[in-house]
Every structure is written in C-alpha cells, then in structure tokens.
Design a protein around this motif. Structure first.
Motif, PDB file in Angstrom:
ATOM      1  N   ASP A  69       0.830  -1.211   0.000  1.00  0.00           N
ATOM      2  CA  ASP A  69       0.000   0.000   0.000  1.00  0.00           C
ATOM      3  C   ASP A  69       0.862   1.257   0.000  1.00  0.00           C
ATOM      4  O   ASP A  69       0.564   2.238  -0.679  1.00  0.00           O
ATOM      5  N   GLU A  70       1.948   1.215   0.779  1.00  0.00           N
ATOM      6  CA  GLU A  70       2.823   2.400   0.842  1.00  0.00           C
ATOM      7  C   GLU A  70       3.510   2.631  -0.498  1.00  0.00           C
ATOM      8  O   GLU A  70       3.653   3.774  -0.944  1.00  0.00           O
ATOM      9  N   LEU A  71       3.945   1.552  -1.158  1.00  0.00           N
ATOM     10  CA  LEU A  71       4.621   1.728  -2.449  1.00  0.00           C
ATOM     11  C   LEU A  71       3.639   2.207  -3.514  1.00  0.00           C
ATOM     12  O   LEU A  71       3.993   3.024  -4.378  1.00  0.00           O
ATOM     13  N   ILE A  72       2.383   1.743  -3.428  1.00  0.00           N
ATOM     14  CA  ILE A  72       1.353   2.252  -4.366  1.00  0.00           C
ATOM     15  C   ILE A  72       1.230   3.762  -4.162  1.00  0.00           C
ATOM     16  O   ILE A  72       1.195   4.538  -5.114  1.00  0.00           O
ATOM     17  N   ARG A  73       1.243   4.187  -2.906  1.00  0.00           N
ATOM     18  CA  ARG A  73       1.134   5.618  -2.569  1.00  0.00           C
ATOM     19  C   ARG A  73       2.297   6.417  -3.187  1.00  0.00           C
ATOM     20  O   ARG A  73       2.102   7.503  -3.711  1.00  0.00           O
ATOM     21  N   VAL A  74       3.506   5.840  -3.110  1.00  0.00           N
ATOM     22  CA  VAL A  74       4.690   6.513  -3.674  1.00  0.00           C
ATOM     23  C   VAL A  74       4.486   6.782  -5.157  1.00  0.00           C
ATOM     24  O   VAL A  74       4.613   7.915  -5.631  1.00  0.00           O
ATOM     25  N   PHE A  75       4.127   5.717  -5.920  1.00  0.00           N
ATOM     26  CA  PHE A  75       4.066   5.894  -7.371  1.00  0.00           C
ATOM     27  C   PHE A  75       2.821   6.678  -7.789  1.00  0.00           C
ATOM     28  O   PHE A  75       2.863   7.409  -8.774  1.00  0.00           O
ATOM     29  N   GLU A  76       1.738   6.543  -7.011  1.00  0.00           N
ATOM     30  CA  GLU A  76       0.554   7.368  -7.292  1.00  0.00           C
ATOM     31  C   GLU A  76       0.915   8.843  -7.153  1.00  0.00           C
ATOM     32  O   GLU A  76       0.582   9.655  -8.005  1.00  0.00           O
ATOM     33  N   ASN A  77       1.615   9.194  -6.076  1.00  0.00           N
ATOM     34  CA  ASN A  77       1.996  10.598  -5.857  1.00  0.00           C
ATOM     35  C   ASN A  77       2.882  11.111  -6.986  1.00  0.00           C
ATOM     36  O   ASN A  77       2.671  12.211  -7.492  1.00  0.00           O
ATOM     37  N   LEU A  78       3.889  10.306  -7.368  1.00  0.00           N
ATOM     38  CA  LEU A  78       4.822  10.773  -8.393  1.00  0.00           C
ATOM     39  C   LEU A  78       4.118  10.931  -9.745  1.00  0.00           C
ATOM     40  O   LEU A  78       4.307  11.930 -10.446  1.00  0.00           O
ATOM     41  N   VAL A  79       3.286   9.937 -10.103  1.00  0.00           N
ATOM     42  CA  VAL A  79       2.625  10.015 -11.417  1.00  0.00           C
ATOM     43  C   VAL A  79       1.554  11.107 -11.396  1.00  0.00           C
ATOM     44  O   VAL A  79       1.429  11.871 -12.356  1.00  0.00           O
TER      45      VAL A  79
END
Ligand code: ADP
Length: 412
Positions: free
Chosen positions: A289-299
């Motif tokens: 979930d945290e890694l999804i958050r990382v890439f969601e934020n960047l994209v």
C-alpha cells in the motif's frame, strides 16, 4: 642488616683479626648508617601527604589527556579563571582561548563568564545558554562545574559545551509544522463557514447559487479530508520508520496497477502514460500500500504539474546503487515545465511548493513528496530528483532488491 654486621664483627674479634675497640666502632658506624636510611625512607612519603598536592599547571598532561578523550568541547580553568587545558573541540568553537590566559580574554560571552563565577562562588554546577553567530550560527549550552577536594591544589572549574543547534532546529521544525498544518486546515474551514453564512442569508432563495456554493463546499471539505489523511499517513510512517517492511512485492505489478488507476486522470489532462520494463519481475521487500502511494503521488504530480508535456514515462530497471549493490529503480519522467534548481533540495519538505496557488488549484496538500521520501527511507531506499527548467523532470525511487534477486544479479 644490624644482626649481620654484629655477627661479622663478633666473628672477626673472636678470631683475633681485629681488636674489640675497632670492631665496636665499625659496628656503630654501620648501625648509624642503617638508622639514618630508615628515617629517610619513612620521611619520604610524609613529604607527599594528600593535604599538599601539586597545583594543576598550565597544559597539565593528565588533565589534557582527560579532556582530549571527552566527546564535547571542554575547558579546564584554575581558581583564577585562567585556562589550564582545553581540548581540540573547544579550540574549534572558541579559537581565541589560550592555555595560561584568562578565559574572559578568549570567550566574550557574559552569560558563560557569570556561570563560571557563580560555579566557583557557590561550589555547584551552573548552566548557561548562548547563541554564536560566527563562524556558523549555533546554539550552545555551557555547564561550569567546580571540582575541589581532589588531589588538586586549589580548585578547578570544568567548562563543558553542548551543541543545542540540532535540537533547536527540530523544535523550530515542529513549531513550523503545527503552524503550517493549522494554516492549511484553517483556509478551507474559513471558506466552509463563509458559504454556510451565505446559504443561510443572501443565497437562501437562490437555487442556482446554492448548487454552485455546495459544489465549492464539497471541494473544500474534500481538501480538508485529503490533508488530514496525508497528515495521518505521515505520522504513521514516522512511527514505523525503524521497522523495515519484510514482504516480497513485485514493483512491476504495483506500477501496472498505479498506471491503470490513473488512466482517467491522464485522459482528462490529455497526457499519455507509457511504461517500460514492467514485464520482468522486480522484487523488493516492501509494504504494497505504501509503495502504491509513492508511485501514485509521483505520477499524479507529473499529470498535475507537467500535463503540458503530453506524455509521462514510468521506467523500471535495476542498476548499481550508491553502495555498489544492485537496486531497483523506478523513474517517473515528464516533459513539462521542469523545476528551477533552487527548489529541488526543498521539494520533499512538508508543505513546500514551487507555486502555492497552482498546488492548491490542483488539489495538492504540499505533503505528497514528503510522504514519498519517508516511505522510501523506511524501505531503505531514497528519492532523487533531476530537472532542467523547460525540459521536464525525472523523479526516481531507488529501492534495495530482495536478497535472492540480488544474489542472482551478482552471479550473472
Ligand atoms: P503538492 O500536494 O503540492 O503536489 P508535493 O509534495 O507532491 O505537494 O509536491 C511539492 C511541489 O513540487 C508541488 O507543489 C510542485 O510545485 C512541485 N512538483 C512536484 N512534481 C512536479 C513535476 N512533475 N513538475 C513540476 N513541479 C512539480
């Protein structure tokens, strides 16, 4: 010794080698010498009684050695306030201090000089805080501790310094953070209560205005919810900062999911999202979930701030990390306006935005990249940002690979 001499002279007299008188005289001389020696050996320690120790001289090697071993800057002063010794760290923060000279010549800080005076007068430790402007802005705490009743003639005052600057900075950051968070929440809250008043008053009988205002109120409420959500996520991640996630997750699958989720936003903004390198599994130990958050934020950032570039690439690869070990890299590259170099080091600070109005207009909280940085740190990774003004920006997440994949790569 006396018995041996008596036996020897007795034997010589009995054998007739010497007469009785010289034998007695010889014995007396040896006895006297032995007595004087014994008196001297007893007298020697008496001259080093504990009541009369040697005074601490300037640059006393023992005191110097003790100070050198201490981690903080420390200065030893004699009963007059003259410097007996100081360690290299003390010399670094107060270069004008010289052994043999008065401390007041090299350290013109009235609070510290008062503390030394009071420590000597009261025979108790005294504390002072002071701010040093040059060579660097720093806060220090000084402790003046009198030492007496030891093997030293007179008394010493140990002056130890402790650098308070990191603590002060954390304190300032905390105060700033609370002020920023309150300000960010107060703005939508003020808008909401303003519209409530309007709806109760002038817009009461105006259905069209009511609809429009309710729409704005909903957007403001959503903004507050996002802000609270981001603040809670940040504090949860900070709470678990020392716990490294230990579940194997495939970054390819995560990036695929993020790119699918953001398709609608991408279409709205007229941006095409391209992915590369996601077919090979790239396994890291992480919190999905945290890694999804990382890439969601960047994209999402790339779609919000760099839509003019028309396309965004998400590239997965493995490369050698800063420690020489193979690592996973996920680079989110856009072709938008880019970011000026002076902003780059500050982008991951909480609430830092290049353009506050634009960030708010895009529904930003100013916490996205701070979250990204904290999540990556918790995973043993890091974020790097490269950008040239007018040529887009690349945000790269670096993550250590799960051990079996590392072994495989090292062996190949
Ligand atoms: P926000 O909620 O404002 O988006 P972030 O922490 O995610 O907060 O980003 C901080 C700031 O960094 C943004 O306000 C924006 O000014 C800048 N920024 C982030 N990503 C990009 C990008 N891809 N291109 C240009 N500027 C960006």
């Amino acid at each position: 010794m006396l018995v041996a001499a008596a036996v020897a002279f007795g034997a010589l007299w009995m054998l007739g080698t010497i007469a009785a008188a010289p034998a007695l005289a010889g014995f007396a001389a040896i006895a006297a010498a032995a007595l004087i020696a014994s008196v001297n050996t007893e007298a020697a320690p008496a001259s080093l009684t504990k009541d009369e120790p040697s005074a601490p001289g300037v640059a006393d090697p023992l005191i110097q050695a003790v100070l050198s071993a201490l981690p903080d800057p420390v200065v030893a002063l004699d009963h007059r306030g003259d410097i007996v010794a100081l360690n290299a760290r003390a010399a670094a923060i107060a270069p004008a201090l010289r052994p043999g000279e008065s401390v007041s010549l090299g350290l013109r800080v009235p609070e510290v000089l008062d503390a030394i005076r009071n420590a000597r007068a009261s025979a108790t430790s005294q504390r002072a805080e002071f701010f040093q402007r040059v060579p660097l802005e720093r806060w220090y705490e000084a402790m003046a501790t009198p030492i007496s009743g030891t093997a030293l003639k007179g008394s010493l005052v140990l002056l130890a310094f402790h650098d308070l600057t990191p603590l002060r900075r954390v304190e300032e950051m905390r105060v700033d953070f609370v002020a920023n968070a309150s300000h960010e929440l107060r703005t939508p809250l003020a808008a909401l209560s303003g519209f409530i008043d309007t709806l109760r008053g002038s817009a009461r009988e105006d259905p069209a205005a009511r609809e429009r205002f309710l729409g704005i109120m909903q957007a403001q409420a959503e903004r507050m919810a996002r802000l609270i959500d981001d603040l809670l996520s940040l504090s949860r991640i900070e709470l678990n900062a020392h716990l490294r996630p230990d579940k194997a997750v495939d970054l390819g699958a995560i990036v695929r999911q993020v790119s699918d989720t953001l398709q609608t936003l991408a279409r709205d903004r007229g941006v095409e999202v391209k992915t590369s390198g996601i077919s090979d599994p790239l396994v890291v130990l992480g919190d999905r979930d945290e890694l999804i958050r990382v890439f969601e934020n960047l994209v999402e950032n790339a779609l919000k701030y760099a839509a003019s570039g028309k396309w965004v690439e998400i590239g997965l690869s493995f490369a050698e990390g800063a420690d020489g070990e193979p690592e996973a890299q996920v680079a989110v590259r856009d072709h938008g306006p880019g970011i000026a170099p002076e902003h780059l080091p500050r982008l991951t600070e909480r609430f830092y935005r290049v353009d506050v109005t634009e960030s708010r207009a895009q529904g930003g909280t100013g916490l996205g990249l701070a979250l990204v940085k904290h999540i990556l740190n918790r995973h043993g990774g890091r974020l790097t940002i490269e950008s040239v003004l007018g040529q887009g920006a690349t945000f790269t997440a670096h993550l250590p690979l799960a051990e079996p994949r590392r072994e495989e790569i090292r062996a190949s």
